[in-house]
Design an enzyme around this catalytic site. Sequence first.
Site, PDB file in Angstrom:
ATOM      1  N   GLY A 106       0.922  -1.327   0.013  1.00 54.68           N
ATOM      2  CA  GLY A 106      -0.110   0.077   0.207  1.00 54.68           C
ATOM      3  C   GLY A 106       0.856   1.286   0.028  1.00 54.68           C
ATOM      4  NE  ARG A 107       3.263   2.572   5.412  1.00 51.54           N
ATOM      5  CZ  ARG A 107       3.307   3.341   6.413  1.00 51.54           C
ATOM      6  NH1 ARG A 107       3.733   4.506   6.336  1.00 51.54           N
ATOM      7  NH2 ARG A 107       3.073   2.387   7.554  1.00 51.54           N
ATOM      8  CG  ASP A 139      -0.879   9.152   3.522  1.00 56.13           C
ATOM      9  OD1 ASP A 139      -0.500   7.777   3.526  1.00 56.13           O
ATOM     10  OD2 ASP A 139      -0.680  10.023   4.280  1.00 56.13           O
ATOM     11  N   GLY A 140      -0.276   6.295   1.301  1.00 61.71           N
ATOM     12  CA  GLY A 140       0.721   5.791   0.678  1.00 61.71           C
ATOM     13  C   GLY A 140       2.064   6.470   1.081  1.00 61.71           C
ATOM     14  NE  ARG A 197      10.264  -2.185   2.943  1.00 63.75           N
ATOM     15  CZ  ARG A 197       9.171  -2.650   3.599  1.00 63.75           C
ATOM     16  NH1 ARG A 197       9.184  -2.764   4.921  1.00 63.75           N
ATOM     17  NH2 ARG A 197       8.105  -2.890   2.996  1.00 63.75           N
ATOM     18  CG  ASP A 274       0.304  -8.414   6.389  1.00 62.76           C
ATOM     19  OD1 ASP A 274      -0.225  -8.959   7.320  1.00 62.76           O
ATOM     20  OD2 ASP A 274       0.556  -7.142   6.055  1.00 62.76           O
ATOM     21  CG  ASN A 275       3.647  -7.229   8.606  1.00 56.34           C
ATOM     22  OD1 ASN A 275       3.729  -6.628   7.406  1.00 56.34           O
ATOM     23  ND2 ASN A 275       2.963  -6.548   9.607  1.00 56.34           N
ATOM     24  CG  ASP A 284       6.241  -4.955   6.537  1.00 52.35           C
ATOM     25  OD1 ASP A 284       7.183  -4.335   5.711  1.00 52.35           O
ATOM     26  OD2 ASP A 284       5.179  -4.978   6.155  1.00 52.35           O
TER      27      ASP A 284
HETATM   28  P1  AMP Z   1       1.424  -2.874   7.989  1.00 51.80           P
HETATM   29  O1  AMP Z   1       0.539  -3.273   9.238  1.00 51.80           O
HETATM   30  O2  AMP Z   1       2.037  -1.761   8.157  1.00 51.80           O
HETATM   31  O3  AMP Z   1       2.224  -4.259   7.487  1.00 51.80           O
HETATM   32  O4  AMP Z   1       0.135  -2.766   6.752  1.00 51.80           O
HETATM   33  C1  AMP Z   1      -0.837  -3.493   6.386  1.00 51.80           C
HETATM   34  C2  AMP Z   1      -1.262  -3.179   5.020  1.00 51.80           C
HETATM   35  O5  AMP Z   1      -1.738  -1.672   5.059  1.00 51.80           O
HETATM   36  C3  AMP Z   1      -0.220  -3.312   3.881  1.00 51.80           C
HETATM   37  O6  AMP Z   1      -1.044  -3.557   2.689  1.00 51.80           O
HETATM   38  C4  AMP Z   1       0.337  -1.686   3.780  1.00 51.80           C
HETATM   39  O7  AMP Z   1       0.898  -1.669   2.565  1.00 51.80           O
HETATM   40  C5  AMP Z   1      -0.979  -0.993   4.223  1.00 51.80           C
HETATM   41  N1  AMP Z   1      -0.542   0.318   4.503  1.00 51.80           N
HETATM   42  C6  AMP Z   1      -0.146   0.607   5.804  1.00 51.80           C
HETATM   43  N2  AMP Z   1      -0.320   2.037   5.900  1.00 51.80           N
HETATM   44  C7  AMP Z   1      -0.380   2.466   4.685  1.00 51.80           C
HETATM   45  C8  AMP Z   1      -0.323   4.153   4.117  1.00 51.80           C
HETATM   46  N3  AMP Z   1       0.137   5.040   4.855  1.00 51.80           N
HETATM   47  N4  AMP Z   1      -0.885   4.091   2.824  1.00 51.80           N
HETATM   48  C9  AMP Z   1      -1.227   3.158   2.308  1.00 51.80           C
HETATM   49  N5  AMP Z   1      -1.114   1.916   2.527  1.00 51.80           N
HETATM   50  C10 AMP Z   1      -0.704   1.500   3.965  1.00 51.80           C
HETATM   51 MG    MG Z   2       3.304  -4.699   6.259  1.00 50.93          MG
END
Ligand code: AMP
Ligand code: MG
Length: 523
Positions: A106-107, A139-140, A197, A274-275, A284
């Site tokens: 997502g980002r 917002d990515g 990264r 996913d992590n 992550d």
């Molecule tokens: P995470 O818990 O950080 O591993 O994120 C879980 C999911 O949310 C993944 O698909 C990330 O890419 C997405 N994600 C987290 N933060 C953002 C952000 N600020 N903008 C877009 N996608 C996000």
């Molecule tokens: Mg993640």
Amino acid sequence: MKAMARPTFDNAFVRELPGDPEAGSRVRQVEGAAWSAVEPTPVAAPKLLAWSRDMAARLGFGDEELQSGEFARVFAGNASWPGMQPFAANYGGHQFGHWAGQLGDGRAITLGEVVAADGARWELQLKGAGRTPYSRTADGRAVLRSSIREFLCSEAMHHLGVPTTRALCLLGTGEPVLRDMFYDGHPREEPGAIVCRVAPSFLRFGNFELPYSRGDLPLLRQLADFCIRRDFPHLGGHGEALYADWFRDTCMRTAAMVGHWMRVGFVHGVMNTDNMSILGLTIDYGPYGWIDDYDPDWTPNTTDAGGRRYRFGWQPRIAGWNLLQLANALSPLFADAAPPLQAGLDAYGEAFAAAERDNVARKLGLRECRDEDLALMDDLQALLKEGEVDMTLWFRGLSQVDMQAPSMAPLEEAFYDAGKRAATAAALEAWLSRLAARVREDAVEPAERSAAMDAANPKYVLRNYLAQEAIDLAEQGDLSGVRALQEVMARPYEEQPGRQAHARRRPDWARDRAGCSMLSCSS
Ligand code: AMP
Ligand code: MG
């Protein structure tokens, strides 16, 4: 000025795996594809804030390249080099124990795969470079505080000898990002940042779970074959036997990784599938934390405060549960899946048990871990918790205790609470005597034993409050705290005269401060 040396790209992921026919960042479900082409969104004012000299050198970047404006533009997403093919990967995952469907990068946007001069393959990925099809409502972007935390910690983990993704550089974007840090209706603008990264592969368990959940066997098989070819070239054979060896290898690597986390006191905080890296790399870095006072029930993640699923002491079993989800996802690759996949899961259990024994031996300074030594460690851990004792200071101090005449003198700094110290002192002294008796059976030279212990028990870890102090300074435009931590954490097992301030226990002010003891996923 001579032209900047640019890396050679060989983008196997996008070349060999099916891509999404639609390009761009419109949010969507992406079926039958492992990735979506998407460009980074340029930022207002790219600025190189910090970099890893070690990672840069591996990729062939010298100081001259790093300091050039072109470098900052490329790694902020404002410019690109020939050969780059940016994409966001498509994956799903189990979050907090529940299937969450499609998640994806997502980002994060991968720029391409570099083949370094030594032949090593490195995927370069920007985190915070703008929206992708997987950004959902977000917002990515990424804020400076979380980018500093990922940048510093991934490099610190590398130097601690923990398998991890790496970080090449940290950039300021010159743009604010709006974040509600504790999801309590108080959003504020924070400085934006991007981390580049780096890893041989960013494939996660969730990459395999998503096609499995959709019954997309052709994509699942393509992903598995690709991953084995590119990321596990050491595995031979073919067919089901190869798939079985591959799963077993991931199980073993995961066991080794979690074993290291338990040794150094690292709590990931969001062990969603996913992590979890297929290569067993720590990946992550979000609301992770480091154990100060020893508490196996501690989780740094405020989102996890209710069930504390991702608490320190549960990491081994959660990794096992995550591997079970991966096993399920891979089951269609086998005619009779249960025996080979169960063999992999059993290998995880055995490998983690071996890692735990290795930790006991190395942390206590024993030649080997006997069955009764496991109890010795269990008893110590119960006392460390009861006495509110700092994990890092205790184990580091332990190498200085004279086993001919054990005393608590080298361990005094490790206590947070005078009352609890007094209440547990007699039991801890009795435990030291037990250890001393055990150590005498080994008959190892004391200096040799201390050196071996110091190589397993770091002096310097990236305590939550240390990172937060560096972040506070950086938000004022002062990067000196980040640089100092980079230097100290590059040699975590060595005594570093003059760096005593980085080896102290958590100060009282940091006990309940946001960023120091409680972290949120908001980043
Ligand atoms: P995470 O818990 O950080 O591993 O994120 C879980 C999911 O949310 C993944 O698909 C990330 O890419 C997405 N994600 C987290 N933060 C953002 C952000 N600020 N903008 C877009 N996608 C996000
Ligand atoms: Mg993640």
